[in-house]
Design a protein around this motif. Structure first.
Motif, PDB file in Angstrom:
ATOM      1  N   GLN A   1       0.828  -1.136   0.052  1.00 49.58           N
ATOM      2  CA  GLN A   1      -0.046  -0.025   0.040  1.00 49.58           C
ATOM      3  C   GLN A   1       0.840   1.379   0.029  1.00 49.58           C
ATOM      4  OE1 GLN A   1      -2.624  -0.551   3.409  1.00 49.58           O
ATOM      5  NE2 GLN A   1      -4.006  -1.723   2.393  1.00 49.58           N
ATOM      6  N   ALA A   2       0.524   2.240  -0.933  1.00 45.78           N
ATOM      7  CA  ALA A   2       1.267   3.364  -1.235  1.00 45.78           C
ATOM      8  C   ALA A   2       1.502   4.302   0.158  1.00 45.78           C
ATOM      9  CB  ALA A   2       0.734   4.380  -2.296  1.00 45.78           C
ATOM     10  N   GLU A   3       0.599   4.178   1.143  1.00 46.28           N
ATOM     11  CA  GLU A   3       0.481   4.930   2.486  1.00 46.28           C
ATOM     12  C   GLU A   3       1.740   4.301   3.377  1.00 46.28           C
ATOM     13  OE1 GLU A   3      -2.766   3.217   2.310  1.00 46.28           O
ATOM     14  OE2 GLU A   3      -2.826   4.437   0.546  1.00 46.28           O
ATOM     15  N   GLY A   4       1.630   2.883   3.564  1.00 48.76           N
ATOM     16  CA  GLY A   4       2.961   1.960   4.154  1.00 48.76           C
ATOM     17  C   GLY A   4       4.062   2.160   3.513  1.00 48.76           C
ATOM     18  N   LEU A   5       4.200   2.295   2.326  1.00 53.68           N
ATOM     19  CA  LEU A   5       5.584   2.357   1.565  1.00 53.68           C
ATOM     20  C   LEU A   5       5.865   3.860   1.873  1.00 53.68           C
ATOM     21  CD1 LEU A   5       4.894   0.656  -1.851  1.00 53.68           C
ATOM     22  CD2 LEU A   5       6.425   0.091  -0.019  1.00 53.68           C
ATOM     23  N   ALA A   6       5.072   4.967   1.773  1.00 58.36           N
ATOM     24  CA  ALA A   6       5.721   6.125   2.073  1.00 58.36           C
ATOM     25  C   ALA A   6       6.031   6.429   3.598  1.00 58.36           C
ATOM     26  CB  ALA A   6       4.439   7.267   1.705  1.00 58.36           C
ATOM     27  N   GLU A   7       5.244   5.743   4.536  1.00 58.86           N
ATOM     28  CA  GLU A   7       5.680   5.735   5.961  1.00 58.86           C
ATOM     29  C   GLU A   7       7.038   5.029   6.121  1.00 58.86           C
ATOM     30  OE1 GLU A   7       6.145   6.329   9.732  1.00 58.86           O
ATOM     31  OE2 GLU A   7       4.728   7.340   8.454  1.00 58.86           O
ATOM     32  N   LEU A   8       7.468   3.847   5.499  1.00 56.00           N
ATOM     33  CA  LEU A   8       8.645   3.237   5.741  1.00 56.00           C
ATOM     34  C   LEU A   8       9.584   4.261   5.039  1.00 56.00           C
ATOM     35  CD1 LEU A   8       7.569  -0.382   5.119  1.00 56.00           C
ATOM     36  CD2 LEU A   8       8.103   0.644   7.196  1.00 56.00           C
ATOM     37  N   MET A   9       9.574   4.635   3.940  1.00 59.16           N
ATOM     38  CA  MET A   9      10.610   5.258   3.258  1.00 59.16           C
ATOM     39  C   MET A   9      10.841   6.596   4.051  1.00 59.16           C
ATOM     40  SD  MET A   9       9.368   5.013  -0.493  1.00 59.16           S
ATOM     41  CE  MET A   9       9.292   3.394  -1.579  1.00 59.16           C
ATOM     42  N   VAL A  10       9.886   7.052   4.313  1.00 61.24           N
ATOM     43  CA  VAL A  10      10.267   8.381   5.418  1.00 61.24           C
ATOM     44  C   VAL A  10      10.816   7.916   6.611  1.00 61.24           C
ATOM     45  CG1 VAL A  10       9.373  10.367   6.698  1.00 61.24           C
ATOM     46  CG2 VAL A  10       8.372   9.825   4.392  1.00 61.24           C
ATOM     47  N   PHE A  11      10.600   7.008   7.479  1.00 60.63           N
ATOM     48  CA  PHE A  11      11.015   6.223   8.411  1.00 60.63           C
ATOM     49  C   PHE A  11      12.470   6.013   8.308  1.00 60.63           C
ATOM     50  CE2 PHE A  11      12.047   2.929  11.417  1.00 60.63           C
ATOM     51  CZ  PHE A  11      11.608   3.503  12.558  1.00 60.63           C
ATOM     52  N   TYR A  12      12.928   5.319   7.118  1.00 57.27           N
ATOM     53  CA  TYR A  12      14.293   5.060   6.619  1.00 57.27           C
ATOM     54  C   TYR A  12      15.154   6.237   6.683  1.00 57.27           C
ATOM     55  CZ  TYR A  12      17.885   3.570   3.275  1.00 57.27           C
ATOM     56  OH  TYR A  12      19.123   3.253   2.686  1.00 57.27           O
ATOM     57  N   CYS A  13      14.699   7.504   5.997  1.00 54.99           N
ATOM     58  CA  CYS A  13      15.310   8.767   6.000  1.00 54.99           C
ATOM     59  C   CYS A  13      15.560   9.297   7.273  1.00 54.99           C
ATOM     60  CB  CYS A  13      14.514   9.632   5.055  1.00 54.99           C
ATOM     61  SG  CYS A  13      14.570   9.135   3.210  1.00 54.99           S
ATOM     62  N   GLU A  14      14.550   9.168   8.168  1.00 53.30           N
ATOM     63  CA  GLU A  14      14.635   9.635   9.598  1.00 53.30           C
ATOM     64  C   GLU A  14      15.638   8.977  10.322  1.00 53.30           C
ATOM     65  OE1 GLU A  14      10.215  11.272  10.198  1.00 53.30           O
ATOM     66  OE2 GLU A  14      10.662   9.268  10.674  1.00 53.30           O
ATOM     67  N   ARG A  15      15.822   7.688  10.166  1.00 52.53           N
ATOM     68  CA  ARG A  15      16.664   6.722  10.805  1.00 52.53           C
ATOM     69  C   ARG A  15      18.038   6.872  10.325  1.00 52.53           C
ATOM     70  NH1 ARG A  15      15.034   7.059  15.279  1.00 52.53           N
ATOM     71  NH2 ARG A  15      16.085   5.128  16.226  1.00 52.53           N
ATOM     72  N   ALA A  16      18.175   6.861   9.273  1.00 52.63           N
ATOM     73  CA  ALA A  16      19.535   7.068   8.454  1.00 52.63           C
ATOM     74  C   ALA A  16      20.214   8.392   9.193  1.00 52.63           C
ATOM     75  CB  ALA A  16      19.465   7.079   7.138  1.00 52.63           C
ATOM     76  N   THR A  17      19.231   9.669   8.862  1.00 51.39           N
ATOM     77  CA  THR A  17      19.923  10.788   9.290  1.00 51.39           C
ATOM     78  C   THR A  17      20.253  10.797  10.841  1.00 51.39           C
ATOM     79  OG1 THR A  17      18.411  11.805   7.871  1.00 51.39           O
ATOM     80  CG2 THR A  17      19.142  13.133   9.264  1.00 51.39           C
ATOM     81  N   GLY A  18      19.233  10.306  11.683  1.00 53.79           N
ATOM     82  CA  GLY A  18      19.492  10.184  12.976  1.00 53.79           C
ATOM     83  C   GLY A  18      20.975   9.541  13.374  1.00 53.79           C
ATOM     84  N   PHE A  19      21.241   8.196  12.549  1.00 52.39           N
ATOM     85  CA  PHE A  19      22.427   7.699  12.989  1.00 52.39           C
ATOM     86  C   PHE A  19      23.666   8.392  12.492  1.00 52.39           C
ATOM     87  CE2 PHE A  19      25.477   4.464  11.129  1.00 52.39           C
ATOM     88  CZ  PHE A  19      25.981   4.016  12.576  1.00 52.39           C
ATOM     89  N   ILE A  20      23.523   9.221  11.199  1.00 53.80           N
ATOM     90  CA  ILE A  20      24.556   9.937  11.006  1.00 53.80           C
ATOM     91  C   ILE A  20      24.927  10.961  11.784  1.00 53.80           C
ATOM     92  CG2 ILE A  20      25.152  11.726   9.024  1.00 53.80           C
ATOM     93  CD1 ILE A  20      23.416  10.336   7.016  1.00 53.80           C
TER      94      ILE A  20
END
Length: 181
Positions: free
Chosen positions: A93-112
């Motif tokens: 589902q596009a909503e779930g995909l978007a949420e996971l992708m945004v979450f990915y970006c947030e977590r990657a940025t947090g780790f950096i």
């Protein structure tokens, strides 16, 4: 002389499954469910079971993008992205995909930020996921977009001082996709 075995395909499996009755198919599914946690996650998502079908995917993304460096864990972009691909196969589902992708970006940025990571490959993967998130968000209903864009804009702001053109790339992408709206 070595003979080459024919490879088994979905067509072969489908033919065999045609011989199963309902109880046999349920038994097979039960065995697959019990055999592997990934199978359980897949079925929970496909059948929309549980309070939060995204939770196991987010847990995997978090583990591989923000590892515990004190325990000598390493990051894996491929394993984090695989979690998103697995969700897409399960339900997509596009909503779930978007949420996971945004979450990915947030977590990657947090780790950096957390470990002052300087890894160009990690940065490149972040920018690519940022763009994929924007593309997916663009496919959502108008009312669903602003909160996700806001979260991605916060990611962009957090990446201001990374270098490697990350902030510039993200700013250009954000402007491009929001202009299309």
């Amino acid at each position: 002389m070595v003979t080459k075995k024919n490879s088994v395909s979905w067509s072969d499996v489908k033919t065999k499954l045609a011989d199963f009755d309902r109880a046999g198919l349920l038994g097979l599914l039960q065995d697959l469910y019990a055999a592997n946690k990934d199978n359980q996650t897949f079925l929970h998502a496909r059948l929309n079971l549980g309070d939060d079908v995204l939770k196991p995917y987010k847990t995997t993304i978090n583990r591989w993008l923000w590892p515990n460096v004190l325990r000598n864990q390493d990051f894996s972009i491929a394993k984090a992205k695989k979690s998103i691909a697995d969700y897409k196969k399960a339900i997509g589902q596009a909503e779930g995909l978007a949420e996971l992708m945004v979450f990915y970006c947030e977590r990657a940025t947090g780790f950096i930020d957390d470990v002052s990571l300087q890894d160009e490959g990690y940065f490149d993967a972040l920018v690519r996921m940022f763009e994929q998130a924007l593309k997916t968000i663009a496919s959502l209903a108008d009312a669903q977009r602003p909160p996700l864009w806001g979260r991605l804009d916060a990611v962009r702001r957090a990446c201001r001082d990374l270098g490697y053109g990350v902030d510039d790339d993200m700013e250009d992408l954000l402007a491009e996709y929001r202009a299309d709206d």
